[in-house]
Motif scaffolding. Structure first.
Motif, PDB file in Angstrom:
ATOM      1  N   ASP A  79       0.835  -1.215   0.000  1.00 43.51           N
ATOM      2  CA  ASP A  79       0.000   0.000   0.000  1.00 43.51           C
ATOM      3  C   ASP A  79       0.861   1.253   0.000  1.00 43.51           C
ATOM      4  O   ASP A  79       0.538   2.246  -0.667  1.00 43.51           O
ATOM      5  CB  ASP A  79      -0.918  -0.002   1.228  1.00 43.51           C
ATOM      6  CG  ASP A  79      -2.016  -1.047   1.125  1.00 43.51           C
ATOM      7  OD1 ASP A  79      -2.359  -1.426  -0.012  1.00 43.51           O
ATOM      8  OD2 ASP A  79      -2.513  -1.480   2.182  1.00 43.51           O
ATOM      9  N   PHE A  80       1.955   1.212   0.753  1.00 46.21           N
ATOM     10  CA  PHE A  80       2.898   2.322   0.730  1.00 46.21           C
ATOM     11  C   PHE A  80       3.471   2.508  -0.675  1.00 46.21           C
ATOM     12  O   PHE A  80       3.619   3.632  -1.162  1.00 46.21           O
ATOM     13  CB  PHE A  80       4.036   2.066   1.720  1.00 46.21           C
ATOM     14  CG  PHE A  80       3.684   2.339   3.156  1.00 46.21           C
ATOM     15  CD1 PHE A  80       2.394   2.685   3.527  1.00 46.21           C
ATOM     16  CD2 PHE A  80       4.641   2.255   4.145  1.00 46.21           C
ATOM     17  CE1 PHE A  80       2.065   2.940   4.848  1.00 46.21           C
ATOM     18  CE2 PHE A  80       4.328   2.510   5.471  1.00 46.21           C
ATOM     19  CZ  PHE A  80       3.034   2.840   5.825  1.00 46.21           C
ATOM     20  N   PHE A  81       3.813   1.386  -1.317  1.00 48.73           N
ATOM     21  CA  PHE A  81       4.425   1.480  -2.649  1.00 48.73           C
ATOM     22  C   PHE A  81       3.463   2.101  -3.656  1.00 48.73           C
ATOM     23  O   PHE A  81       3.872   2.893  -4.507  1.00 48.73           O
ATOM     24  CB  PHE A  81       4.867   0.098  -3.127  1.00 48.73           C
ATOM     25  CG  PHE A  81       5.450   0.119  -4.514  1.00 48.73           C
ATOM     26  CD1 PHE A  81       6.717   0.644  -4.743  1.00 48.73           C
ATOM     27  CD2 PHE A  81       4.713  -0.354  -5.602  1.00 48.73           C
ATOM     28  CE1 PHE A  81       7.248   0.688  -6.028  1.00 48.73           C
ATOM     29  CE2 PHE A  81       5.243  -0.315  -6.886  1.00 48.73           C
ATOM     30  CZ  PHE A  81       6.516   0.203  -7.099  1.00 48.73           C
ATOM     31  N   LYS A  82       2.173   1.741  -3.582  1.00 47.68           N
ATOM     32  CA  LYS A  82       1.211   2.322  -4.521  1.00 47.68           C
ATOM     33  C   LYS A  82       1.166   3.840  -4.378  1.00 47.68           C
ATOM     34  O   LYS A  82       1.140   4.568  -5.381  1.00 47.68           O
ATOM     35  CB  LYS A  82      -0.175   1.709  -4.279  1.00 47.68           C
ATOM     36  CG  LYS A  82      -0.309   0.271  -4.736  1.00 47.68           C
ATOM     37  CD  LYS A  82      -1.756  -0.198  -4.703  1.00 47.68           C
ATOM     38  CE  LYS A  82      -2.293  -0.282  -3.291  1.00 47.68           C
ATOM     39  NZ  LYS A  82      -3.666  -0.857  -3.252  1.00 47.68           N
ATOM     40  N   ALA A  83       1.162   4.325  -3.132  1.00 43.88           N
ATOM     41  CA  ALA A  83       1.149   5.777  -2.906  1.00 43.88           C
ATOM     42  C   ALA A  83       2.451   6.413  -3.369  1.00 43.88           C
ATOM     43  O   ALA A  83       2.449   7.481  -4.006  1.00 43.88           O
ATOM     44  CB  ALA A  83       0.914   6.068  -1.424  1.00 43.88           C
ATOM     45  N   ASP A  84       3.578   5.764  -3.065  1.00 42.80           N
ATOM     46  CA  ASP A  84       4.878   6.310  -3.461  1.00 42.80           C
ATOM     47  C   ASP A  84       5.065   6.289  -4.980  1.00 42.80           C
ATOM     48  O   ASP A  84       5.709   7.172  -5.544  1.00 42.80           O
ATOM     49  CB  ASP A  84       6.008   5.516  -2.794  1.00 42.80           C
ATOM     50  CG  ASP A  84       6.111   5.798  -1.307  1.00 42.80           C
ATOM     51  OD1 ASP A  84       5.669   6.877  -0.887  1.00 42.80           O
ATOM     52  OD2 ASP A  84       6.630   4.943  -0.564  1.00 42.80           O
ATOM     53  N   PHE A  85       4.487   5.279  -5.639  1.00 40.39           N
ATOM     54  CA  PHE A  85       4.619   5.192  -7.099  1.00 40.39           C
ATOM     55  C   PHE A  85       3.899   6.352  -7.776  1.00 40.39           C
ATOM     56  O   PHE A  85       4.441   7.002  -8.673  1.00 40.39           O
ATOM     57  CB  PHE A  85       4.059   3.851  -7.590  1.00 40.39           C
ATOM     58  CG  PHE A  85       4.186   3.663  -9.071  1.00 40.39           C
ATOM     59  CD1 PHE A  85       5.385   3.248  -9.629  1.00 40.39           C
ATOM     60  CD2 PHE A  85       3.102   3.913  -9.916  1.00 40.39           C
ATOM     61  CE1 PHE A  85       5.505   3.086 -11.009  1.00 40.39           C
ATOM     62  CE2 PHE A  85       3.209   3.755 -11.289  1.00 40.39           C
ATOM     63  CZ  PHE A  85       4.419   3.340 -11.836  1.00 40.39           C
ATOM     64  N   VAL A  86       2.688   6.625  -7.299  1.00 43.11           N
ATOM     65  CA  VAL A  86       1.923   7.736  -7.886  1.00 43.11           C
ATOM     66  C   VAL A  86       2.641   9.064  -7.660  1.00 43.11           C
ATOM     67  O   VAL A  86       2.789   9.880  -8.587  1.00 43.11           O
ATOM     68  CB  VAL A  86       0.504   7.776  -7.285  1.00 43.11           C
ATOM     69  CG1 VAL A  86      -0.236   9.037  -7.737  1.00 43.11           C
ATOM     70  CG2 VAL A  86      -0.272   6.533  -7.677  1.00 43.11           C
ATOM     71  N   SER A  87       3.087   9.296  -6.429  1.00 43.07           N
ATOM     72  CA  SER A  87       3.773  10.561  -6.131  1.00 43.07           C
ATOM     73  C   SER A  87       5.114  10.640  -6.856  1.00 43.07           C
ATOM     74  O   SER A  87       5.520  11.723  -7.311  1.00 43.07           O
ATOM     75  CB  SER A  87       3.967  10.715  -4.621  1.00 43.07           C
ATOM     76  OG  SER A  87       4.674   9.614  -4.089  1.00 43.07           O
ATOM     77  N   GLY A  88       5.820   9.504  -6.997  1.00 42.22           N
ATOM     78  CA  GLY A  88       7.101   9.509  -7.701  1.00 42.22           C
ATOM     79  C   GLY A  88       6.959   9.858  -9.168  1.00 42.22           C
ATOM     80  O   GLY A  88       7.741  10.640  -9.722  1.00 42.22           O
ATOM     81  N   ILE A  89       5.935   9.294  -9.828  1.00 40.92           N
ATOM     82  CA  ILE A  89       5.680   9.628 -11.234  1.00 40.92           C
ATOM     83  C   ILE A  89       5.282  11.093 -11.374  1.00 40.92           C
ATOM     84  O   ILE A  89       5.686  11.795 -12.317  1.00 40.92           O
ATOM     85  CB  ILE A  89       4.584   8.711 -11.812  1.00 40.92           C
ATOM     86  CG1 ILE A  89       5.069   7.258 -11.864  1.00 40.92           C
ATOM     87  CG2 ILE A  89       4.166   9.177 -13.192  1.00 40.92           C
ATOM     88  CD1 ILE A  89       6.272   7.037 -12.763  1.00 40.92           C
ATOM     89  N   THR A  90       4.504  11.577 -10.405  1.00 44.26           N
ATOM     90  CA  THR A  90       4.055  12.975 -10.453  1.00 44.26           C
ATOM     91  C   THR A  90       5.226  13.939 -10.355  1.00 44.26           C
ATOM     92  O   THR A  90       5.329  14.892 -11.139  1.00 44.26           O
ATOM     93  CB  THR A  90       3.054  13.250  -9.317  1.00 44.26           C
ATOM     94  OG1 THR A  90       1.993  12.315  -9.379  1.00 44.26           O
ATOM     95  CG2 THR A  90       2.494  14.657  -9.431  1.00 44.26           C
ATOM     96  N   ILE A  91       6.136  13.705  -9.392  1.00 45.25           N
ATOM     97  CA  ILE A  91       7.266  14.635  -9.254  1.00 45.25           C
ATOM     98  C   ILE A  91       8.285  14.439 -10.380  1.00 45.25           C
ATOM     99  O   ILE A  91       9.042  15.369 -10.696  1.00 45.25           O
ATOM    100  CB  ILE A  91       7.954  14.500  -7.877  1.00 45.25           C
ATOM    101  CG1 ILE A  91       8.437  13.073  -7.625  1.00 45.25           C
ATOM    102  CG2 ILE A  91       7.043  14.953  -6.772  1.00 45.25           C
ATOM    103  CD1 ILE A  91       9.211  12.915  -6.324  1.00 45.25           C
ATOM    104  N   ALA A  92       8.294  13.257 -11.007  1.00 49.23           N
ATOM    105  CA  ALA A  92       9.178  13.064 -12.170  1.00 49.23           C
ATOM    106  C   ALA A  92       8.739  13.955 -13.321  1.00 49.23           C
ATOM    107  O   ALA A  92       9.574  14.498 -14.063  1.00 49.23           O
ATOM    108  CB  ALA A  92       9.174  11.600 -12.588  1.00 49.23           C
TER     109      ALA A  92
END
Length: 661
Positions: A79-92
């Motif tokens: 669940d942490f990874f799903k949130a981090d993946f979305v935020s990581g793509i966004t800041i990329a």
């Protein structure tokens, strides 16, 4: 003689009824020094977790302490990874255009901006303690690097040497930052006060915006100086070279970025619109140039970007170490390193407060320093945690620093496969992205707040702003830091002293300046000192106390009812005292004795009492004249006045009655 014996009897009686002020037990010098050093450099007591642990456990805790990812990674969930993946793509999506833009601001090849968003975030994810900080290049250090190094080496005519200087400056910035963390010297960064940072950042943002007029107007040659006069002169001296095509395109994209930001602020759930706006601008701008061939009509483009991951750059560092530019690289690295460190830690702490967790300032310094050292060896320039990217990361719902790893992976894919797509990206779009980001940094509301709360802080802020705008970025920083240090010195050298009185309907004594209705005690002057007494302020305090006594005696002479007989020094605000301060107290006592006035001390702290005992000052003044509170001291003085001497007021009234007869 009888009065003296009576006074001694009364004092003895008073002494038995009150709690005696004591000094803490004396510790050996080595133990006291160890305690002071521990409190200075290890206030968070990082070693407490190692106590009473087996050796194997200590090794594990040690690795977790220096590499925080080992501590939280075992608890990481999908669940942490799903949130981090979305935020990581966004800041990329924000990191790619900003990386290219800020590299241009630092007068570097655009691809170095992309390199700088790949390796440093990976290092920080392992060593950092902030869950929200998004690592990348920042505008102000980029401008500072360009303004300092471009004076020595022209980045257009000698690009290779200039890049080597920037990478070397980044290396020394990382060494300096990591050293502050390892040596537990993080408090040095605290000398950059809030007012200093507001003024400096706003001034730097103003200069950055002005320098983007080069890209907006399509100018090929521009000044490397960062002051307002040089920028304006450079813009208007090339009036005949302005490109209207570039200007129209720049204004359109700038308007688009402002509209998306306004919409995202009004509807927080649509934060991603503002986050994607820079990348959208790059895509639309590139397509527009490609299909209209605007590059043939005065619109400058990025051009070729090299594909592939970061090349190693250790040889570039070695070449500068052997050159005459080494000292300049060290100076640039230290100055930009301090700015980047202050911004990164301030941003990290701000967002940690929102989520109610703690970040370790010294670990953050080590993490930021190590990522810049590693970055300088892999063709990256100075990075930290910028506010804009971190805010996007926070709003996107990141859970841990894995969002930085996702962002770095996205940038890696861009470097490997997508760099040719940026060939037609117009420079005017990059200038618009920088201007839109910088205008939000100009915090006029904070300046207004400083004016309302603290005028001196406002002066520091404005001085920093004007210094940056009209002189240079480094000059503005030095002015602001210098004024902040001057303020600290003034606080130390000229501490506040207050006359105290009894607050109505209470047993407390407070400053008459703060409580005008407080009643002064007849025949007693109560003074409060609100600072440690050191060599820097001892002389001033001696003169100030003497003036208070003179003024009180003159006031009492005019009333013709009382005489000043007691002076009480409230020492509750005196945290420490040195030998110069003790000498000052001895002189004050002698001066009071010459005037037939008795000096009393109220509520001296433990360190103060310890030194007063060792210096024998307590024996000189007498233990019976040191009280636990101001109230006890006043009661003792009143008791003495009533018991040892006739009531002065009654005598005056009696004399007045006799005169009438």
């Amino acid at each position: 003689m009888g009065n003296q014996e009576n006074e001694e009897t009364i004092l003895h009686h008073q002494q038995r009824r009150r709690v005696e002020v004591q000094a803490p037990p004396t510790k050996p010098f080595t133990e006291s020094l160890k305690s002071s050093l521990k409190e200075t450099f290890f206030p968070d007591d990082p070693f407490r977790q190692f106590k009473n642990q087996p050796l194997s456990r200590k090794f594990l805790l040690g690795f977790q302490y220096f590499i925080p990812i080992l501590e939280w990674a075992p608890r990481y969930t999908f669940d942490f990874f799903k949130a981090d993946f979305v935020s990581g793509i966004t800041i990329a999506s924000l990191a790619v255009p900003q990386g290219i833009s800020y590299a241009g601001l630092a007068s570097l090849p655009p691809v170095i901006g992309l390199y700088s968003s790949f390796v440093p975030p990976l290092i920080y994810a392992m060593l950092g303690t902030s869950r929200d900080l998004a690592i990348g290049t920042v505008a102000v250090p980029s401008l500072l690097i360009s303004s300092m190094l471009a004076k020595e080496v022209d980045p257009r005519t000698n690009t290779k040497l200039y890049v080597e200087l920037v990478l070397t400056a980044t290396f020394f910035a990382g060494v300096f930052q990591a050293s502050l963390g390892l040596l537990r010297l993080g408090f040095i960064v605290d000398f950059l006060s809030h007012a200093t940072i507001v003024g400096f950042m706003s001034g730097a943002a103003t200069v950055v915006c002005l320098q983007q007029l080069k890209g907006i107007l399509g100018l090929l040659h521009f000044t490397h100086n960062a002051d307002l006069i040089s920028v304006v002169r450079s813009v208007f001296s090339q009036f005949h070279l302005w490109r209207w095509e570039s200007g129209v395109l720049g204004c359109c994209f700038l308007l688009f970025l402002f509209i998306t930001r306004y919409f995202s602020r009004k509807r927080a759930v649509f934060f991603w619109i503002n986050a994607l706006a820079p990348l959208t601008s790059v895509i639309f701008g590139s397509l527009l140039v490609y299909f209209t061939h605007a590059d043939n009509h005065g619109v400058e483009i990025i051009g070729y970007l090299k594909k592939g991951l970061n090349p190693q750059s250790i040889t570039e560092l070695e070449s500068v170490f052997k050159s005459t530019y080494l000292l300049m690289a060290i100076k640039t690295g230290i100055i930009t390193g301090i700015i980047a460190l202050a911004e990164g830690i301030a941003v990290g702490r701000s967002f940690a407060t929102y989520k109610s967790y703690h970040i370790d300032g010294n670990k953050e310094m080590i993490a930021i320093g190590m990522m810049n050292i590693a970055g300088s060896c892999t063709s990256c320039y100075l990075t930290t945690g910028p506010f804009s990217r971190t805010a996007v990361n926070f709003n996107a719902g990141c859970k841990t620093a894995v969002s930085n790893i996702v962002m770095a992976t996205a940038v890696m894919i861009t470097l490997l496969f997508l760099t040719p797509l940026f060939h037609y990206t117009p420079l005017v779009v990059l200038s618009a992205i920088i201007m839109a980001a910088m205008i939000s940094i100009i915090d006029y509301e904070a300046a207004i707040h400083l004016w309302k709360v603290d005028k001196f802080d406002f002066i520091v802020c404005i001085s920093a702003y004007l210094g940056v705008v009209f002189q240079s970025v480094e000059a503005g920083l030095m002015i602001a830091v210098g004024m902040s240090l001057l303020r600290i010195l003034l606080f130390v050298a000229r501490p506040k002293t207050y006359v105290m009185g009894s607050v109505s309907n209470s047993m407390t004594y407070r400053s008459i300046e703060q409580y005008p209705d407080a009643n002064s005690v007849p025949g007693i002057l109560i003074l409060q000192v609100n600072a440690p007494i050191y060599f820097a302020n001892a002389s001033y305090l001696r003169e100030r106390i003497s003036r208070w006594i003179d003024e009180e005696e003159e006031k009492l002479k005019k009333s013709a009812k009382y005489e000043l007989q007691y002076v009480i020094l409230d020492m509750s605000g005196v945290g420490n005292i040195d030998t110069s301060g003790i000498s000052m107290l001895e002189e004050v006592q002698k001066n009071a004795d010459r005037r037939c006035i008795k000096l009393l001390l109220a509520n001296p702290g433990g360190e103060v009492m310890k030194k007063l005992n060792k210096s024998k000052f307590v024996d000189k003044i007498g233990h019976e004249w040191i009280y636990l509170t101001v109230g006890e001291a006043v009661n003792a003085c009143n008791f003495m006045l009533q018991s040892c001497k006739p009531n002065t007021k009654a005598v005056v009234e009696s004399e007045a009655a006799d005169n009438q007869v």
